[in-house]
Design an enzyme around this catalytic site. Structure first.
Site, mmCIF file in Angstrom:
data_model
loop_
_atom_site.group_PDB
_atom_site.id
_atom_site.type_symbol
_atom_site.label_atom_id
_atom_site.label_comp_id
_atom_site.label_asym_id
_atom_site.label_seq_id
_atom_site.Cartn_x
_atom_site.Cartn_y
_atom_site.Cartn_z
ATOM 1 N N GLY A 14 0.800 -1.214 0.000
ATOM 2 C CA GLY A 14 0.000 0.000 0.000
ATOM 3 C C GLY A 14 0.835 1.266 0.000
ATOM 4 O O GLY A 14 0.396 2.311 -0.482
ATOM 5 N N GLU A 72 2.087 -8.293 -1.945
ATOM 6 C CA GLU A 72 0.807 -8.821 -1.459
ATOM 7 C C GLU A 72 0.559 -10.274 -1.822
ATOM 8 O O GLU A 72 -0.038 -11.031 -1.055
ATOM 9 C CB GLU A 72 -0.357 -7.965 -1.998
ATOM 10 C CG GLU A 72 -0.501 -6.606 -1.350
ATOM 11 C CD GLU A 72 0.298 -5.526 -2.064
ATOM 12 O OE1 GLU A 72 -0.003 -4.351 -1.884
ATOM 13 O OE2 GLU A 72 1.239 -5.878 -2.808
ATOM 14 N N GLU A 95 1.554 1.803 -3.567
ATOM 15 C CA GLU A 95 0.307 2.212 -4.212
ATOM 16 C C GLU A 95 0.001 3.676 -3.915
ATOM 17 O O GLU A 95 -0.509 4.406 -4.768
ATOM 18 C CB GLU A 95 -0.837 1.315 -3.757
ATOM 19 C CG GLU A 95 -0.735 -0.107 -4.297
ATOM 20 C CD GLU A 95 -1.923 -0.958 -3.947
ATOM 21 O OE1 GLU A 95 -2.750 -1.240 -4.831
ATOM 22 O OE2 GLU A 95 -2.038 -1.339 -2.759
#
Length: 229
Positions: free
Chosen positions: A108, A131, A111
């Site tokens: 994340g 992930e 991201e």
């Protein structure tokens, strides 16, 4: 933190106890609030997102989601999801530059950086989307934003392998980041370069195309002293 018309937003906040800057509920709320404040402030021309602007030494950007929250689902409607934070940054009316220091930008955290208009990193940065090693896939837009920047071949390889070791050199060559710097652990060097990028994007006006691997930026644009003002 305001510097020369640029709002510097640290991922670190008082709710975070880890130097890896996990994107907990408190951190996501903090980021969204700081972003909204910057958007509403007419004196702010651009934003820089960094692990911790208060550290003299360059540190981690973010290692991603707070795994301790996986077992519980918050019903607090005031807490934005990571998807909502990323969408806010992506659609920001003012440019946002992600400044990745000498540590990691994983899951994340990467991201979050992908949702920004520009990414710069230290030559000691390490990136990845691990992930899949947890039986998951990137869930905050990484599967869409990464291919747009680096192409399908690189994106599929990195996502499906779950690598957490994309080097700064690989990131620059592929288009994942826009510039690498040798900052010798100095956070100020990273911030200065990030602010120049932010000011340049603000001067451009329309900066949406910067999310595309077909983006075009003059090689000497960020080194132009005229951007200082």
């Amino acid at each position: 933190k305001m510097e020369d018309g640029c709002r510097v937003i640290s991922i670190w906040n008082e709710s975070s106890k880890s130097k890896l800057h996990p994107l907990s509920a408190g951190t996501r709320l903090h980021l969204m609030q700081r972003w909204k404040e910057a958007c509403a402030d007419d004196s702010v021309r651009c934003m820089v997102l960094i692990g911790n602007a208060n550290e003299e030494r360059s540190v981690h950007f973010s290692a991603g989601a707070d795994i301790s929250e996986f077992a519980s689902q918050s019903s607090d409607m005031d807490v934005p999801s990571l998807v909502e934070v990323c969408e806010a940054l992506e659609n920001s009316p003012k440019p946002v530059v992600a400044a990745l220091g000498n540590g990691v930008a994983l899951g994340g955290g990467l991201e979050l950086a992908l949702a920004c208009h520009v990414r710069i990193c230290s030559d000691k940065s390490s990136m990845g989307l691990p992930e899949v090693l947890l039986g998951l896939i990137p869930g905050a837009g990484g599967t869409q934003r990464l291919p747009r920047l680096v192409g399908m071949e690189h994106a599929l390889s990195w996502i499906l392998s779950g690598t957490n070791a994309i080097s700064s050199h690989q990131a620059l060559q592929s288009g994942l980041v826009d510039q690498t710097i040798s900052n010798n652990d100095d956070n100020n060097d990273l911030l200065e370069v990030a602010k120049k990028w932010g000011k340049y994007c603000a001067l451009m006006g329309n900066f949406d195309h910067l999310r595309s691997r077909n983006k075009s930026i003059p090689n000497d644009a960020i080194h132009d002293n005229n951007i200082e003002g």
